[in-house]
Design an enzyme around this catalytic site. Structure first.
Site, PDB file in Angstrom:
ATOM      1  N   CYS A   1     -42.255  18.860 -10.068  1.00 50.55           N
ATOM      2  CA  CYS A   1     -43.358  19.612 -10.663  1.00 50.55           C
ATOM      3  C   CYS A   1     -42.899  20.374 -11.901  1.00 50.55           C
ATOM      4  O   CYS A   1     -41.956  21.157 -11.838  1.00 50.55           O
ATOM      5  CB  CYS A   1     -43.961  20.563  -9.644  1.00 50.55           C
ATOM      6  SG  CYS A   1     -44.989  19.687  -8.471  1.00 50.55           S
TER       7      CYS A   1
ATOM      8  N   CYS B   1     -48.340 -10.438 -34.199  1.00 51.70           N
ATOM      9  CA  CYS B   1     -48.065  -9.079 -33.708  1.00 51.70           C
ATOM     10  C   CYS B   1     -48.946  -8.651 -32.549  1.00 51.70           C
ATOM     11  O   CYS B   1     -48.644  -7.703 -31.860  1.00 51.70           O
ATOM     12  CB  CYS B   1     -48.170  -8.076 -34.846  1.00 51.70           C
ATOM     13  SG  CYS B   1     -49.877  -7.685 -35.333  1.00 51.70           S
TER      14      CYS B   1
ATOM     15  N   CYS C   1     -54.582  -7.713 -33.341  1.00 48.98           N
ATOM     16  CA  CYS C   1     -55.963  -8.201 -33.301  1.00 48.98           C
ATOM     17  C   CYS C   1     -56.438  -8.407 -31.866  1.00 48.98           C
ATOM     18  O   CYS C   1     -57.579  -8.096 -31.528  1.00 48.98           O
ATOM     19  CB  CYS C   1     -56.111  -9.490 -34.116  1.00 48.98           C
ATOM     20  SG  CYS C   1     -54.963 -10.795 -33.662  1.00 48.98           S
TER      21      CYS C   1
END
Lengths: 437, 453
Positions: free
Chosen positions: A139, A385, A388
């Site tokens: 935590c 890459c 798109c």
């Protein structure tokens, strides 16, 4: 039908879906409801040492970020460990375990980093009949300011020390919960292993401020105009968690160390991915806090149906299957060439692929062809890459198609080399080694 | 009174029914609904919706501004292109413009609700009376505009922004043109047309003179003499005649008058309507008249159109709307004779038609539909009075791409020009563009002596 029964460091549960130590597991009432809904196990909300319980803020404890249609993407909290009396929790844990003997019940513990504190609490927990303990070294808020939680998890030596005490003073299996607020997750995992831990669980939450109120300039969640960093979780952290799980799963020093996967698991698919990257089971919190306990039914049926469809019979059939495929960048095959391909029938002509490529990448997608608005990949420019694909709103409209060996790569003007070759042997690499014959 | 009593009667329905029937056709989106709707926009590049909009509003941008909690910025994006964006949001046939072009149609056959989102943004800004434009320093130029409709108002506003003085002449009592008089009541509730006029005129520098008709009270030559430029933004005041027997009987009315009367009535309880109504025509006017006749309590309303469904000017959405209100649409029927009894309409005899070699041809087969009221909605004409030697073609004013007429210093736009589309939004585009053209023309001239001082 697929067998979802889970055996994690000797702790048995009917399925691999546990609720993580968190608000949903703070009381018998909630845990009973969870078991009724079908959860395989719970890690009880973290117990502190005997004495006056911790106190929580009385204002908002949670913050969030949202996606479209206010779908919760990321969540954070500044709640501390249980603020109920230790003995109330222990009594309830014992009763719940008696009521649900087939479910896993793990006690999460956070006490000061001194041997006596651990020595004192472990027998009390053992007496409840709990199946194991989880050490909360994770935590990042509140308790860490008092030298506990992630303050311990960030110092491998402390981890090793505490784990060693726990192994010494209890027969229960020990799961060490790790904080992601660290540069190299392998270090605390190795320390936990060195201390003798039975397993690690990860990730705990990430230091975060979810937002700033632009009227008051207070961070969110705001307590009387001020805010403190909270622990970030939910779908947004899943990629970080997956990577950390994979790092431990493939580290030669911790290879084979059981892992309980945590971090943004929302659907059966997320769970399957964690298991494929080496997790023995998974723990869930935010998804339950967002939608209620019923989601486990989707997880159980989804995982089971997928396993059936793929012919996987047990969890062992899928656990760690993706681990060998995780590697370092330098070993990626540089002779693997892909080109984007747009399915013109599926294309809705939003133009997003074009503008993303045109403005921010390689100018490899047309906007007009013969004067007509038309989006098409210019192979001479496409470096494969995937931008798109990622921005296209239509699934499977744009795909990355690998070029077969020998095919001409129009960008480089060279045929695709059939041989695997990576950076370590690349001529541009000043550190390149001679290729092994 | 009821719907079954014969004759042309007002008050066929209980009062509450009128209120219900003429409430907002598309109720405004609340904030949550707007956010959900806005989330569906893909923020397309070179967006087809924007191309389809006659005023080229940057639709993806204004929707993204709504989605990010900036409806005021969104309204400015809209008003920058279309100062009557509030009315266009209500009356544009979006189903044949922006929403037809929306890529979501291809994706899931349901477009982003662009029209309603535009209304959400513009309503927000107008409710808060946000004024985005201030007048430039006075240019000393004065422009006369004829017609305070969409074209005239858009032209006036843009000219005022540029610092010019505008005087608008309008023949009617109120500004707004078709926005005030020619749109079905359920598309523009709560006197929105007048509120919008006030909003547009609040920029200052625009004077409206009502009750002034071109050709009656002044001529184009008068204006050309008194002003530095003139913009003609007239509507179509004439209505085509049927030229059949019985046309002058009591109960044969112009649909446009009926629509205008409905808009000017507060409760609609005073608007009489027949028990059986026949509307002749296939355009938006026919639909608006027919639907509203039904909403007023007519028992039976039939639209008769002399060609097929595919030839109707009314959009599919409008046709469906009419059908959903219980209007029957019949095709391939042309009026032959109006049956008259005691000087009043009793019915209409129609003849079936067909296309023979591409030419509409009556088949000789006839039938009679009983009716006590008949609305003519077979087209309107431009009544060109007082225009002098201005070049006309097909009864409309000839203009170039910038809105320039054959006379120097005179521009025109809206329904009165050749090639107009009979759409509010097109009229706005023409008025706005003419204002820009006028402003360019001024800039090209030598500066005024007074402006130099």
């Amino acid at each position: 039908m697929a067998d979802l029964r889970n055996n994690f460091v000797g702790v048995k549960s009917p399925n691999p879906f546990w609720l993580a130590s968190a608000p949903p597991t703070d009381k018998a009432y909630n845990v009973e409801r969870a078991f009724k809904a079908g959860w395989g196990g719970v890690v009880w909300k973290t117990l502190g040492e005997e004495g006056p319980p911790v106190v929580n803020v009385n204002g908002p404890r949670y913050g969030a970020i949202w996606g479209a249609d206010r779908r919760l993407l990321g969540f954070n909290n500044i709640e501390l460990i249980t603020d109920r009396d230790l003995y109330v929790n222990l009594r309830e844990m014992k009763q719940v375990k008696m009521n649900w003997p087939d479910r896993a019940l793990i006690a999460s513990i956070m006490v000061p980093c001194v041997e006596d504190a651990w020595k004192a609490i472990l027998p009390l927990v053992e007496e409840t009949g709990a199946d194991g303990i989880e050490l909360n070294f994770g935590c990042p808020h509140g308790m860490s300011e008092r030298g506990m939680g992630s303050a311990v998890g960030q110092v491998p030596e402390y981890i090793e020390m505490v784990v060693r005490w726990c192994k010494q003073y209890t027969r229960m299996p020990v799961i060490t919960k790790l904080t992601p607020n660290i540069t190299d997750i392998r270090k605390p995992a190795r320390a936990a292993k060195a201390g003798g831990t039975d397993a690690v669980s990860l990730i705990n939450t990430i230091n975060s401020i979810t937002a700033v109120d632009l009227d008051t300039f207070s961070p969110e969640p705001s307590i009387d105009g001020r805010g403190s960093h909270g622990g970030y979780c939910g779908p947004a952290v899943k990629p970080i968690a997956l990577n950390m799980v994979a790092e431990i799963a493939r580290d030669p020093e911790t290879y084979g160390l059981p892992i309980s996967g945590i971090g943004g698991i929302t659907t059966w698919r997320d769970a399957a991915e964690f298991i494929a990257l080496g997790a023995g089971n998974v723990q869930v919190c935010t998804a339950a806090m967002t939608y209620g306990f019923k989601i486990v039914q989707e997880m159980i049926t989804g995982l089971s149906d997928w396993m059936d469809a793929k012919g996987h019979r047990t969890l062992d059939d899928i656990r760690g299957r993706a681990v060998p495929n995780v590697t370092d960048w330098q070993y990626l095959n540089l002779n693997y060439v892909t080109k984007a391909q747009i399915d013109q029938d599926a294309c809705i002509k939003c133009g997003r692929c074009h503008i993303a490529c045109e403005d921010t990448s390689h100018q490899a997608i047309t906007q007009f062809v013969n004067g007509v608005r038309h989006f098409e990949v210019i192979e001479e420019e496409c470096v494969g890459c995937n931008l798109c694909v990622n921005v296209c709103p239509v699934e499977n409209c744009i795909t990355m198609v690998p070029l077969a060996a020998g095919t001409l790569d129009k960008r480089t003007g060279k045929p695709v080399d059939p041989n695997y070759a990576n950076w370590t042997t690349h001529p541009n690499n000043p550190m390149a080694r001679e290729a092994a014959e | 009174m009821g719907t079954t009593q014969s004759g042309i009667l007002a008050g066929r329905l209980p009062l509450a029914e009128y209120e219900k029937n003429f409430s907002d056709l598309h109720p405004p989106l609340d904030k949550h609904e707007a956010l959900v709707a806005a989330d569906r926009c893909y923020f397309c590049h070179d967006a087809p919706c924007m191309t389809a909009c006659p005023t080229s509003i940057d639709i993806p941008l204004f929707i993204r501004q709504i989605a990010t909690g900036n409806p005021i910025g969104s309204a400015k994006t809209i008003f920058d292109q279309n100062i009557l964006g509030g009315m266009c949001a209500r009356v544009c046939p979006t189903e044949t413009l922006c929403e037809q072009a929306c890529v979501r149609n291809t994706a899931e056959e349901r477009p982003v609700e662009i029209g309603r989102l535009q209304r959400y943004a513009t309503d927000t800004a107008m409710r808060e009376n946000k004024q985005f434009y201030a007048r430039a320093a006075s240019s000393g130029r004065r422009i006369a505009i004829v017609g305070a409709g969409p074209a005239g108002l858009a032209c006036a506003h843009r000219l005022a922004v540029k610092g010019h003085e505008v005087v608008i002449y309008d023949a009617r009592e109120k500004s707004g043109g078709l926005n005030e008089y020619g749109i079905a009541a359920y598309k523009s509730v709560d006197d929105f047309a007048q509120k919008e006029v006030d909003y547009v005129l609040s920029i200052g520098g625009i004077e409206v003179r009502h009750g002034q008709a071109l050709g009656r009270d002044f001529s184009l030559a008068d204006l050309a003499e008194q002003f530095d430029a003139v913009f003609l933004g007239l509507g179509l005041a004439g209505v085509n005649a049927l030229r059949i027997e019985g046309e002058n009987a009591e109960g044969v009315d112009d649909a446009v008058d009926f629509i205008a009367a409905l808009r000017q009535s507060k409760t609609r309880v005073d608007i009489p309507v027949g028990r059986r109504v026949v509307v002749l025509g296939g355009g938006m006017t026919a639909i608006d008249a027919a639907v509203q006749a039904k909403l007023l309590g007519a028992e039976e309303v039939t639209i008769c159109y002399r060609r097929g469904k595919e030839h109707m000017n009314a959009s599919e959405f409008e046709q469906d709307l009419a059908a959903s209100k219980g209007v029957a649409i019949r095709h391939w029927l042309q009026p032959k004779r109006i049956a008259v009894k005691d000087g009043k309409v009793a019915g209409i005899e129609l003849e079936y038609t067909t296309l023979a070699d591409g030419k509409l041809t009556p088949t000789g087969e006839t039938g009679i539909i009983a009716a006590d009221q008949i609305f003519k909605a077979i087209g309107q004409t431009f009544e060109s009075f007082g225009l002098g030697t201005l070049q006309m073609e097909g009864g409309r004013i000839v203009v170039d791409a910038e809105g320039r007429t054959s006379l120097a210093g005179v521009w025109a736009g809206g329904d009165c020009v050749l090639g107009g589309e009979d759409l509010t939004v097109s009229a706005v585009a023409m008025g706005r563009d003419a204002a820009e053209s006028i402003n360019r023309a001024f800039a090209a001239e030598a500066p005024l002596a007074s402006a130099v001082a």
